[in-house]
Design a protein around this motif. Structure first.
Motif, PDB file in Angstrom:
ATOM      1  N   ASP A 175      43.443  39.015  49.863  1.00 41.38           N
ATOM      2  CA  ASP A 175      42.443  37.967  50.032  1.00 41.38           C
ATOM      3  C   ASP A 175      41.074  38.564  50.348  1.00 41.38           C
ATOM      4  O   ASP A 175      40.048  38.079  49.867  1.00 41.38           O
ATOM      5  N   VAL A 215      42.661  44.323  42.050  1.00 41.93           N
ATOM      6  CA  VAL A 215      42.412  42.903  42.335  1.00 41.93           C
ATOM      7  C   VAL A 215      40.924  42.663  42.537  1.00 41.93           C
ATOM      8  O   VAL A 215      40.361  41.663  42.060  1.00 41.93           O
ATOM      9  N   ARG A 266      39.396  39.909  47.185  1.00 40.67           N
ATOM     10  CA  ARG A 266      38.900  38.916  46.223  1.00 40.67           C
ATOM     11  C   ARG A 266      37.534  38.357  46.611  1.00 40.67           C
ATOM     12  O   ARG A 266      36.939  37.598  45.862  1.00 40.67           O
ATOM     13  N   PRO A 322      35.656  43.720  49.296  1.00 48.42           N
ATOM     14  CA  PRO A 322      36.585  44.511  48.478  1.00 48.42           C
ATOM     15  C   PRO A 322      36.650  45.973  48.895  1.00 48.42           C
ATOM     16  O   PRO A 322      37.722  46.573  48.959  1.00 48.42           O
ATOM     17  N   PRO A 348      47.179  35.580  44.583  1.00 45.12           N
ATOM     18  CA  PRO A 348      47.315  36.528  45.703  1.00 45.12           C
ATOM     19  C   PRO A 348      48.753  36.853  46.050  1.00 45.12           C
ATOM     20  O   PRO A 348      49.061  37.976  46.449  1.00 45.12           O
ATOM     21  N   ALA A 391      41.135  35.535  38.162  1.00 42.96           N
ATOM     22  CA  ALA A 391      41.772  35.157  39.420  1.00 42.96           C
ATOM     23  C   ALA A 391      43.241  35.567  39.396  1.00 42.96           C
ATOM     24  O   ALA A 391      44.068  34.910  38.755  1.00 42.96           O
ATOM     25  N   ALA A 434      38.597  40.277  40.247  1.00 42.32           N
ATOM     26  CA  ALA A 434      37.840  39.171  40.833  1.00 42.32           C
ATOM     27  C   ALA A 434      36.371  39.264  40.465  1.00 42.32           C
ATOM     28  O   ALA A 434      35.715  38.249  40.206  1.00 42.32           O
TER      29      ALA A 434
END
Length: 267
Positions: free
Chosen positions: A140, A56, A143, A149, A68, A65, A60
């Motif tokens: 979340d 993810v 991202r 991250p 989530p 996108a 990102a």
């Protein structure tokens, strides 16, 4: 000594996950005599569990996108693909035992019953929901740029190590309620073995570097679960069992993930 340690970690990985490392009698014997092998295996298991979170983050960074909610479901599905569902059986059994009326003998009878009751269904639902909610929060974080991250992946690894350390703590401090998996592990360890467990697990506090609060929160939450599991199983079951160990792993992971995200939010 090093050969035995490696055998113990390999045995722990084979016993605590579905990673195909091969299960041998020598590995099992080394593992059950070395509680510190549990958190050591957690580093490898956690790194694999964190792969969807890393994916993810990479997506990102390239402007893709990923919803989530979809990513959170994938994280939970991948978690149990890597770790298996054996520990969830412990959650279900303890859920049933927690709501039954009677003494320790009656609760142990419920633990041995393979039927799933309302208490077990509720416990399973809450644990899976807790993992899904935590996965959504971690996704979340993944991202967001530039440092979060890495922190998100670190939290997943830290939670897995802490969950295994919590289970090892119960092994070191608990007494088995009856013959079985619990006695096979607790009979070989004692409070002194906690030093090795702590030494192996402590470095996860650095996975959120330069912030230490998230890693410490993960370890603290998992430790609280271990303490609660020890107290409850001793008072209500007369000692620990394989079901108690499995449930401790699952509950400590959930608690650690949520505590780590909260600490990141507040730091």
């Amino acid at each position: 000594m090093a050969v035995r340690a490696l055998a113990a970690v390999r045995g722990a990985v084979g016993f605590l996950s579905r990673i195909p490392v091969g299960n041998t009698e020598a590995g099992w014997e080394a593992f059950r005599r070395t509680p510190a092998a549990m958190p050591a295996a957690g580093y490898l298991v956690g790194a694999l569990v964190a792969l969807p979170v890393a994916a993810v983050a990479v997506a990102a960074g390239r402007g893709v996108a990923v919803p989530p909610e979809t990513a959170a479901v994938a994280v939970v599905a991948w978690l149990y693909a890597v770790t298996g569902i054996t520990h969830l059986d412990g959650v279900a059994d303890l859920g049933d035992a927690a709501v039954v009326h009677g003494d320790a003998d009656r609760r142990r009878e419920v633990l041995a019953d393979s039927a799933l009751g309302v208490g077990g269904a509720l416990a399973l639902g809450l644990v899976v929901l807790g993992h899904a909610a935590a996965a959504l929060l971690v996704v979340d974080l993944a991202r967001l740029a530039p440092v979060l991250p890495v922190a998100a992946v670190g939290l997943v690894v830290a939670a897995e190590v802490a969950a295994k350390a919590a289970t090892a703590t119960v092994v070191c401090l608990g007494d088995a309620a009856h013959e079985g998996l619990g006695s096979a592990l607790t009979a070989e360890s004692g409070p002194r073995s906690l030093l090795g467990v702590a030494a192996v697990a402590a470095p996860v506090a650095l996975l959120g570097w330069p912030a230490l609060a998230p890693g410490l929160a993960v370890l603290g939450a998992a430790g609280a679960v271990a303490g609660a599991a020890l107290w409850w199983s001793t008072a209500r079951l007369g000692g620990v069992s394989g079901d108690v160990l499995g449930a401790t792993n699952e509950l400590a992971r959930v608690a650690g993930l949520h505590a780590g995200v909260v600490a990141w939010t507040l730091s």
